[in-house]
Design a protein around this motif. Sequence first.
Motif, PDB file in Angstrom:
ATOM      1  N   ALA A 376      14.562   2.940   7.482  1.00  0.00           N
ATOM      2  CA  ALA A 376      13.846   3.691   8.093  1.00  0.00           C
ATOM      3  C   ALA A 376      12.385   2.851   7.981  1.00  0.00           C
ATOM      4  CB  ALA A 376      13.419   4.932   7.413  1.00  0.00           C
ATOM      5  N   GLN A 377      11.634   3.102   9.285  1.00  0.00           N
ATOM      6  CA  GLN A 377      10.419   2.481   9.280  1.00  0.00           C
ATOM      7  C   GLN A 377       9.299   3.477   9.128  1.00  0.00           C
ATOM      8  OE1 GLN A 377      11.621   0.764  13.267  1.00  0.00           O
ATOM      9  NE2 GLN A 377      11.507  -1.400  12.624  1.00  0.00           N
ATOM     10  N   PHE A 378       8.293   3.169   8.596  1.00  0.00           N
ATOM     11  CA  PHE A 378       6.913   3.874   8.366  1.00  0.00           C
ATOM     12  C   PHE A 378       5.783   3.423   8.912  1.00  0.00           C
ATOM     13  CE2 PHE A 378      10.369   4.652   5.236  1.00  0.00           C
ATOM     14  CZ  PHE A 378      10.488   5.949   5.122  1.00  0.00           C
ATOM     15  N   GLY A 379       4.930   3.878   9.689  1.00  0.00           N
ATOM     16  CA  GLY A 379       3.834   3.444  10.171  1.00  0.00           C
ATOM     17  C   GLY A 379       2.776   4.333  10.173  1.00  0.00           C
ATOM     18  N   TRP A 380       1.498   3.852  10.113  1.00  0.00           N
ATOM     19  CA  TRP A 380       0.235   4.461  10.178  1.00  0.00           C
ATOM     20  C   TRP A 380      -0.632   3.965  10.910  1.00  0.00           C
ATOM     21  CZ3 TRP A 380      -4.737   3.224   7.705  1.00  0.00           C
ATOM     22  CH2 TRP A 380      -5.761   4.431   7.650  1.00  0.00           C
ATOM     23  N   LEU A 381      -1.262   4.962  11.945  1.00  0.00           N
ATOM     24  CA  LEU A 381      -2.052   4.505  12.877  1.00  0.00           C
ATOM     25  C   LEU A 381      -3.785   4.618  12.516  1.00  0.00           C
ATOM     26  CD1 LEU A 381      -2.694   3.372  15.803  1.00  0.00           C
ATOM     27  CD2 LEU A 381      -2.679   5.965  16.536  1.00  0.00           C
ATOM     28  N   SER A 382      -4.329   3.563  12.661  1.00  0.00           N
ATOM     29  CA  SER A 382      -5.949   3.816  12.070  1.00  0.00           C
ATOM     30  C   SER A 382      -6.719   3.287  13.049  1.00  0.00           C
ATOM     31  CB  SER A 382      -6.315   2.904  10.916  1.00  0.00           C
ATOM     32  OG  SER A 382      -7.395   2.804  10.541  1.00  0.00           O
ATOM     33  N   THR A 383      -7.756   4.165  13.621  1.00  0.00           N
ATOM     34  CA  THR A 383      -8.722   3.649  14.763  1.00  0.00           C
ATOM     35  C   THR A 383     -10.026   3.073  14.087  1.00  0.00           C
ATOM     36  OG1 THR A 383      -7.586   5.330  16.305  1.00  0.00           O
ATOM     37  CG2 THR A 383      -9.793   4.423  16.746  1.00  0.00           C
ATOM     38  N   GLN A 384     -10.617   1.984  14.529  1.00  0.00           N
ATOM     39  CA  GLN A 384     -11.584   1.164  14.021  1.00  0.00           C
ATOM     40  C   GLN A 384     -12.482   1.084  15.122  1.00  0.00           C
ATOM     41  OE1 GLN A 384     -11.647   0.874  10.704  1.00  0.00           O
ATOM     42  NE2 GLN A 384      -9.461   1.418  10.333  1.00  0.00           N
ATOM     43  N   THR A 385     -13.719   0.986  14.865  1.00  0.00           N
ATOM     44  CA  THR A 385     -14.978   0.411  15.818  1.00  0.00           C
ATOM     45  C   THR A 385     -14.537  -0.506  16.800  1.00  0.00           C
ATOM     46  OG1 THR A 385     -16.011  -0.853  14.192  1.00  0.00           O
ATOM     47  CG2 THR A 385     -16.656   1.440  14.451  1.00  0.00           C
ATOM     48  N   TRP A 386     -13.507  -1.756  16.201  1.00  0.00           N
ATOM     49  CA  TRP A 386     -13.304  -2.717  17.091  1.00  0.00           C
ATOM     50  C   TRP A 386     -11.875  -2.591  17.575  1.00  0.00           C
ATOM     51  CZ3 TRP A 386      -8.579  -4.027  14.962  1.00  0.00           C
ATOM     52  CH2 TRP A 386      -8.133  -3.656  13.749  1.00  0.00           C
ATOM     53  N   GLY A 387     -11.298  -1.602  17.316  1.00  0.00           N
ATOM     54  CA  GLY A 387      -9.892  -1.549  18.035  1.00  0.00           C
ATOM     55  C   GLY A 387      -8.919  -0.498  17.230  1.00  0.00           C
ATOM     56  N   THR A 388      -7.855  -1.037  17.228  1.00  0.00           N
ATOM     57  CA  THR A 388      -6.624  -0.098  16.590  1.00  0.00           C
ATOM     58  C   THR A 388      -5.886  -1.001  15.429  1.00  0.00           C
ATOM     59  OG1 THR A 388      -6.467   1.210  18.398  1.00  0.00           O
ATOM     60  CG2 THR A 388      -4.596   1.400  16.669  1.00  0.00           C
ATOM     61  N   TRP A 389      -5.476  -0.564  14.207  1.00  0.00           N
ATOM     62  CA  TRP A 389      -4.996  -1.202  13.111  1.00  0.00           C
ATOM     63  C   TRP A 389      -3.573  -0.348  13.044  1.00  0.00           C
ATOM     64  CZ3 TRP A 389      -5.702  -0.641   7.516  1.00  0.00           C
ATOM     65  CH2 TRP A 389      -4.693  -1.396   6.811  1.00  0.00           C
ATOM     66  N   TYR A 390      -2.211  -0.797  13.167  1.00  0.00           N
ATOM     67  CA  TYR A 390      -1.252  -0.367  12.593  1.00  0.00           C
ATOM     68  C   TYR A 390      -0.406  -1.129  11.677  1.00  0.00           C
ATOM     69  CZ  TYR A 390       3.291   2.664  13.468  1.00  0.00           C
ATOM     70  OH  TYR A 390       4.061   3.344  13.653  1.00  0.00           O
ATOM     71  N   PRO A 391      -0.419  -0.508  10.252  1.00  0.00           N
ATOM     72  CA  PRO A 391       0.385  -1.137   9.278  1.00  0.00           C
ATOM     73  C   PRO A 391       1.712  -0.443   9.185  1.00  0.00           C
ATOM     74  CG  PRO A 391      -1.252   0.174   8.474  1.00  0.00           C
ATOM     75  CD  PRO A 391      -1.613   0.096   9.708  1.00  0.00           C
ATOM     76  N   GLN A 392       2.551  -1.293   8.843  1.00  0.00           N
ATOM     77  CA  GLN A 392       4.078  -0.575   8.717  1.00  0.00           C
ATOM     78  C   GLN A 392       4.903  -1.363   7.866  1.00  0.00           C
ATOM     79  OE1 GLN A 392       6.108  -1.556  12.607  1.00  0.00           O
ATOM     80  NE2 GLN A 392       6.956   0.522  12.536  1.00  0.00           N
ATOM     81  N   VAL A 393       5.997  -0.519   7.318  1.00  0.00           N
ATOM     82  CA  VAL A 393       6.791  -0.834   6.111  1.00  0.00           C
ATOM     83  C   VAL A 393       8.306  -0.477   6.686  1.00  0.00           C
ATOM     84  CG1 VAL A 393       4.983  -0.884   4.398  1.00  0.00           C
ATOM     85  CG2 VAL A 393       6.695   1.096   4.748  1.00  0.00           C
ATOM     86  N   MET A 394       9.277  -1.355   6.317  1.00  0.00           N
ATOM     87  CA  MET A 394      10.603  -0.989   6.614  1.00  0.00           C
ATOM     88  C   MET A 394      11.534  -1.113   5.379  1.00  0.00           C
ATOM     89  SD  MET A 394      12.509  -3.913   6.899  1.00  0.00           S
ATOM     90  CE  MET A 394      13.791  -3.253   8.174  1.00  0.00           C
ATOM     91  N   ALA A 395      12.535  -0.587   5.446  1.00  0.00           N
ATOM     92  CA  ALA A 395      13.682  -0.915   4.372  1.00  0.00           C
ATOM     93  C   ALA A 395      15.132  -0.348   4.930  1.00  0.00           C
ATOM     94  CB  ALA A 395      13.345  -0.055   3.100  1.00  0.00           C
ATOM     95  N   GLU A 396      15.804  -1.150   4.665  1.00  0.00           N
ATOM     96  CA  GLU A 396      17.189  -0.824   5.050  1.00  0.00           C
ATOM     97  C   GLU A 396      18.360  -1.125   3.954  1.00  0.00           C
ATOM     98  OE1 GLU A 396      17.976  -2.741   8.905  1.00  0.00           O
ATOM     99  OE2 GLU A 396      18.322  -4.736   7.922  1.00  0.00           O
ATOM    100  N   TYR A 397      19.367  -0.597   4.086  1.00  0.00           N
ATOM    101  CA  TYR A 397      20.666  -1.048   3.177  1.00  0.00           C
ATOM    102  C   TYR A 397      21.818  -1.233   4.159  1.00  0.00           C
ATOM    103  CZ  TYR A 397      25.031   0.071   0.517  1.00  0.00           C
ATOM    104  OH  TYR A 397      26.320  -0.069   0.170  1.00  0.00           O
ATOM    105  N   VAL A 398      22.312  -2.724   3.686  1.00  0.00           N
ATOM    106  CA  VAL A 398      23.432  -3.379   4.582  1.00  0.00           C
ATOM    107  C   VAL A 398      24.627  -3.274   3.812  1.00  0.00           C
ATOM    108  CG1 VAL A 398      23.885  -5.226   5.927  1.00  0.00           C
ATOM    109  CG2 VAL A 398      21.395  -4.339   5.909  1.00  0.00           C
ATOM    110  N   HIS A 399      25.770  -2.967   4.609  1.00  0.00           N
ATOM    111  CA  HIS A 399      27.034  -3.034   4.055  1.00  0.00           C
ATOM    112  C   HIS A 399      27.903  -4.063   5.053  1.00  0.00           C
ATOM    113  CE1 HIS A 399      30.710  -2.357   1.973  1.00  0.00           C
ATOM    114  NE2 HIS A 399      31.479  -2.036   3.113  1.00  0.00           N
TER     115      HIS A 399
END
Length: 474
Positions: A376-399
């Motif tokens: 899964a990926q998780f993101g959060w949108l933040s609007t700033q005076t200079w533009g837009t910031w979008y930090p994100q994290v991800m994690a996955e299990y592989v077999h």
Amino acid sequence: MKSMPRRSLRLAIIMALGAPLGGIALPAAASGLDDYDPTFDSPIGGRLQGVARTGPQRTMGALIEDVCPAGLSRGRILDTAGGRDLADRCTDMVEAALATGDLDAALNAMQEVAGEEVDAIATSEVDASSGQMDAIGARLQSLRSGGPRVAFALPGFEDALAARGGAGLLSGGGASADGAQRLGVFVNGSYDYTDRDPSFNEAGFEADGYGVTAGLDYQLSDALLLGAAFSYKNTDADIAQHGGTLDTDSVGGYGYATYTIGGGWYLNAMGGYTQNDHEQVRTLAYAVRGATRGNVDTQQTALSELDSDEIAGSVKLGFDAVHGAWTVSPYVRAEIAKVEIDGYTERMSRPSALGNGLALQIDDQSFTSVMSAVGAQFGWLSTQTWGTWYPQVMAEYVHEFDNDGDPITGRFVNAPGVSFRMGIDDPDRNFANIGVASSFVLNSGTAAFVSFQTLLGYHDLTAHAVELGLRVPF
């Protein structure tokens, strides 16, 4: 002149003539040899294997036990300058291990000769292909919900932007676009670092890889986009304990597609081919104290060039759920890869120096990898005076379902009649990937991103990857 100890003298005669030493020899077949001589009772059978501390030492011990005693007179070793050097170097190692008490040096010599450094080739092959698929995956993620038609690897932030009113290219806003708007390009660059710890079977190494991937895609409808991508990557690996280097140049081409099913669901698919050119430099540096020639210092470099290729494909099913400024994207993915590594024959950099007969011939290798991932990926949108910031994290299990780690087979160039089978480590069946990313979009339209991913839970292997990107509208 000082006389040779009786034990050392007897061992030297045995190596030259093949006289029985007494005791019961271990069967060569049980020691990882093919085409061994079942009629020959090696006078040192099992003795080198019995003192070996690693898999490559044991493999070389078995090979030396079968090939080297009276190897020239029995026809096991070629009667050439290289063959005679091989016979001498075998004698030096056997005498050091069994006669003069220089066991540690003898084991180090057997390790140097073994050539287990070839294991790094398979790793560089897989890294090149997986890096390209990661770049394409970032492009598809960018396009699902209104990503830029001309982009420099800007993954993620468009999902949340589209949820706040942006018209997605694959969600209904693109059908009326003209031909130029339907056509898109992307470019991104990457760096990855791999660190493999030494194990019982394999030499460790550190590798740095630098790559670039560029692609072109076309939106056929609101829901369907097709594209093609091409990549170049260079990987430099340093083998542990001054074992040598491996330089790899990789060129690949992939086709890809993404289909928006509706209701937040999507399906990604990609497949393609990667060609690798490898240049290997294997260092053989050791000193042993034998009975016949005394202290022998061998300083050689084995050179080789070879090719490898990989056919790989991936299918990913995911769902984008938007909750205000948050976007949650669970997914499942399946990947398959078929790898073929060409055989090669080493040549020595100093053909007239000691050790010129130690070159190896390694056979073709092949393996298939079948993997699944849930993440899964998780993101959060933040609007700033200079533009837009979008930090994100991800994690996955592989077999990993396949790729059983078949042994490497080869032989001395100067003793072509007997082949060894050197075991390698089986890949880990279960591990995880985690990562963080941050995208920035200025009010002017200029955008940039940085991402970092790392491997977790994989035995003896550390891997990190960094991507940097920039988009300038035009």
